[in-house]
Design an enzyme around this catalytic site. Structure first.
Site, PDB file in Angstrom:
ATOM      1  N   SER A   8     -29.930   5.468   4.583  1.00  0.00           N
ATOM      2  CA  SER A   8     -30.089   4.185   3.896  1.00  0.00           C
ATOM      3  C   SER A   8     -31.044   4.378   2.725  1.00  0.00           C
ATOM      4  O   SER A   8     -31.887   5.272   2.742  1.00  0.00           O
ATOM      5  CB  SER A   8     -30.666   3.142   4.864  1.00  0.00           C
ATOM      6  OG  SER A   8     -30.950   1.934   4.193  1.00  0.00           O
ATOM      7  N   ASN A  10     -32.556   1.468   1.799  1.00  0.00           N
ATOM      8  CA  ASN A  10     -33.302   0.229   1.992  1.00  0.00           C
ATOM      9  C   ASN A  10     -34.719   0.574   2.445  1.00  0.00           C
ATOM     10  O   ASN A  10     -34.941   1.037   3.568  1.00  0.00           O
ATOM     11  CB  ASN A  10     -32.582  -0.630   3.047  1.00  0.00           C
ATOM     12  CG  ASN A  10     -33.220  -1.996   3.221  1.00  0.00           C
ATOM     13  OD1 ASN A  10     -34.434  -2.131   3.264  1.00  0.00           O
ATOM     14  ND2 ASN A  10     -32.382  -3.012   3.335  1.00  0.00           N
ATOM     15  N   ASP A  73     -25.650  -0.379  11.113  1.00  0.00           N
ATOM     16  CA  ASP A  73     -24.890  -1.444  10.470  1.00  0.00           C
ATOM     17  C   ASP A  73     -25.312  -2.714  11.172  1.00  0.00           C
ATOM     18  O   ASP A  73     -25.342  -2.763  12.412  1.00  0.00           O
ATOM     19  CB  ASP A  73     -23.379  -1.216  10.589  1.00  0.00           C
ATOM     20  CG  ASP A  73     -22.606  -2.134   9.639  1.00  0.00           C
ATOM     21  OD1 ASP A  73     -23.128  -2.439   8.540  1.00  0.00           O
ATOM     22  OD2 ASP A  73     -21.498  -2.553   9.980  1.00  0.00           O
ATOM     23  N   SER A  74     -25.702  -3.688  10.407  1.00  0.00           N
ATOM     24  CA  SER A  74     -26.239  -4.887  11.018  1.00  0.00           C
ATOM     25  C   SER A  74     -25.812  -6.109  10.233  1.00  0.00           C
ATOM     26  O   SER A  74     -25.378  -6.013   9.087  1.00  0.00           O
ATOM     27  CB  SER A  74     -27.771  -4.810  11.095  1.00  0.00           C
ATOM     28  OG  SER A  74     -28.313  -4.471   9.832  1.00  0.00           O
ATOM     29  N   PHE A 156     -35.763 -10.105   4.829  1.00  0.00           N
ATOM     30  CA  PHE A 156     -34.698 -10.065   3.830  1.00  0.00           C
ATOM     31  C   PHE A 156     -33.423 -10.604   4.471  1.00  0.00           C
ATOM     32  O   PHE A 156     -33.410 -10.970   5.648  1.00  0.00           O
ATOM     33  CB  PHE A 156     -34.497  -8.640   3.286  1.00  0.00           C
ATOM     34  CG  PHE A 156     -34.217  -7.597   4.341  1.00  0.00           C
ATOM     35  CD1 PHE A 156     -32.919  -7.204   4.643  1.00  0.00           C
ATOM     36  CD2 PHE A 156     -35.264  -6.993   5.034  1.00  0.00           C
ATOM     37  CE1 PHE A 156     -32.667  -6.248   5.607  1.00  0.00           C
ATOM     38  CE2 PHE A 156     -35.023  -6.022   5.999  1.00  0.00           C
ATOM     39  CZ  PHE A 156     -33.711  -5.655   6.288  1.00  0.00           C
ATOM     40  N   GLY A 157     -32.360 -10.662   3.712  1.00  0.00           N
ATOM     41  CA  GLY A 157     -31.092 -11.143   4.258  1.00  0.00           C
ATOM     42  C   GLY A 157     -31.186 -12.590   4.702  1.00  0.00           C
ATOM     43  O   GLY A 157     -31.686 -13.452   3.980  1.00  0.00           O
ATOM     44  N   TYR A 158     -30.744 -12.855   5.926  1.00  0.00           N
ATOM     45  CA  TYR A 158     -30.666 -14.226   6.452  1.00  0.00           C
ATOM     46  C   TYR A 158     -31.944 -14.657   7.169  1.00  0.00           C
ATOM     47  O   TYR A 158     -31.974 -15.728   7.782  1.00  0.00           O
ATOM     48  CB  TYR A 158     -29.463 -14.348   7.399  1.00  0.00           C
ATOM     49  CG  TYR A 158     -28.131 -14.117   6.724  1.00  0.00           C
ATOM     50  CD1 TYR A 158     -27.414 -15.178   6.162  1.00  0.00           C
ATOM     51  CD2 TYR A 158     -27.592 -12.842   6.611  1.00  0.00           C
ATOM     52  CE1 TYR A 158     -26.195 -14.967   5.535  1.00  0.00           C
ATOM     53  CE2 TYR A 158     -26.375 -12.614   5.975  1.00  0.00           C
ATOM     54  CZ  TYR A 158     -25.689 -13.686   5.439  1.00  0.00           C
ATOM     55  OH  TYR A 158     -24.476 -13.469   4.798  1.00  0.00           O
ATOM     56  N   LYS A 179     -41.864  -9.017  14.086  1.00  0.00           N
ATOM     57  CA  LYS A 179     -40.417  -8.855  13.940  1.00  0.00           C
ATOM     58  C   LYS A 179     -39.966  -7.532  14.558  1.00  0.00           C
ATOM     59  O   LYS A 179     -38.935  -7.483  15.236  1.00  0.00           O
ATOM     60  CB  LYS A 179     -40.045  -8.931  12.458  1.00  0.00           C
ATOM     61  CG  LYS A 179     -38.575  -9.204  12.224  1.00  0.00           C
ATOM     62  CD  LYS A 179     -38.269  -9.336  10.751  1.00  0.00           C
ATOM     63  CE  LYS A 179     -36.804  -9.027  10.539  1.00  0.00           C
ATOM     64  NZ  LYS A 179     -36.452  -8.809   9.162  1.00  0.00           N
TER      65      LYS A 179
END
Length: 200
Positions: A8, A10, A73-74, A156-158, A179
């Site tokens: 990744s 990220n 993968d998420s 990040f994301g949702y 988290k």
């Protein structure tokens, strides 16, 4: 020192794996990202499920670099959307990685959905591929509900619209350490740690 590649770019995912490895006291492991190795052709994510995409990414990375490779993968699975966005989470709005547009689309799609039917879960599937050796696939899920408005600036994301089960804040209002201990990726990565430990 055993080098393990996280397939990744990220930076937040990289730091998350590095923190979890350190917190578990796994010495002798250095986690690298794709930015630390020579570039290689990365196949598009075309599998219909998280497992297929994670395994394909890890296999590609291990074959190209010769390093034990970890890939995840998420995404988010929303009950009222029949489990979608799922593997399409990062590009739900039609453009890859536009978090704000993805959230806007989900909020619009759930506009008329009552609170009691706004359940969902973050899902993370992590694959480890050791060149010439084992392939391991693990899955972590983090259940919760989808808020009607954004709250919080972390993650990040949702994250700004996901309220984890048992909490009154969104995952974007949690600290990185909170988290890590609760999240779908944290859960999956901890399932992988015994296998990483064997490589150290």
């Amino acid at each position: 020192m055993t080098r393990i590649l996280l397939a990744s770019r990220n930076a937040k995912k990289l730091r998350e794996l590095q923190r979890i490895v350190a917190a578990e006291g796994l010495s002798g492991i250095e986690v690298l990202s794709l930015d630390d190795v020579p570039a290689f052709p990365e196949a598009p994510e075309t599998a219909p499920d998280f497992e297929g995409n994670a395994l394909a990414k890890a296999r590609d990375a291990a074959a190209a670099t010769g390093l034990p490779s970890v890939a995840d993968d998420s995404g988010i699975s929303i009950d009222a959307l029949n489990g979608m966005p799922g593997v399409l989470s990062a590009r739900w709005c039609g453009k890859h990685g536009d978090d704000e547009a993805n959230i806007d689309l989900v909020l619009g799609q759930l506009g008329d959905v009552p609170d009691e039917r706004r359940g969902g879960a973050f899902v993370s599937v992590v694959a480890l591929v050791v060149p010439g050796g084992d392939e391991v696939v693990v899955r972590g899920e983090w259940p919760g509900t989808i808020r009607r408005e954004r709250s919080g600036a972390n993650g990040f994301g949702y994250d700004p619209i996901f309220q984890p089960e048992g909490y009154d804040v969104t995952s974007a209002e949690m600290t990185a350490e909170q988290k890590d201990s609760l999240s779908h990726r944290g859960r999956a990565l901890r399932l992988l740690l015994p296998h990483l430990g064997k490589l150290a």
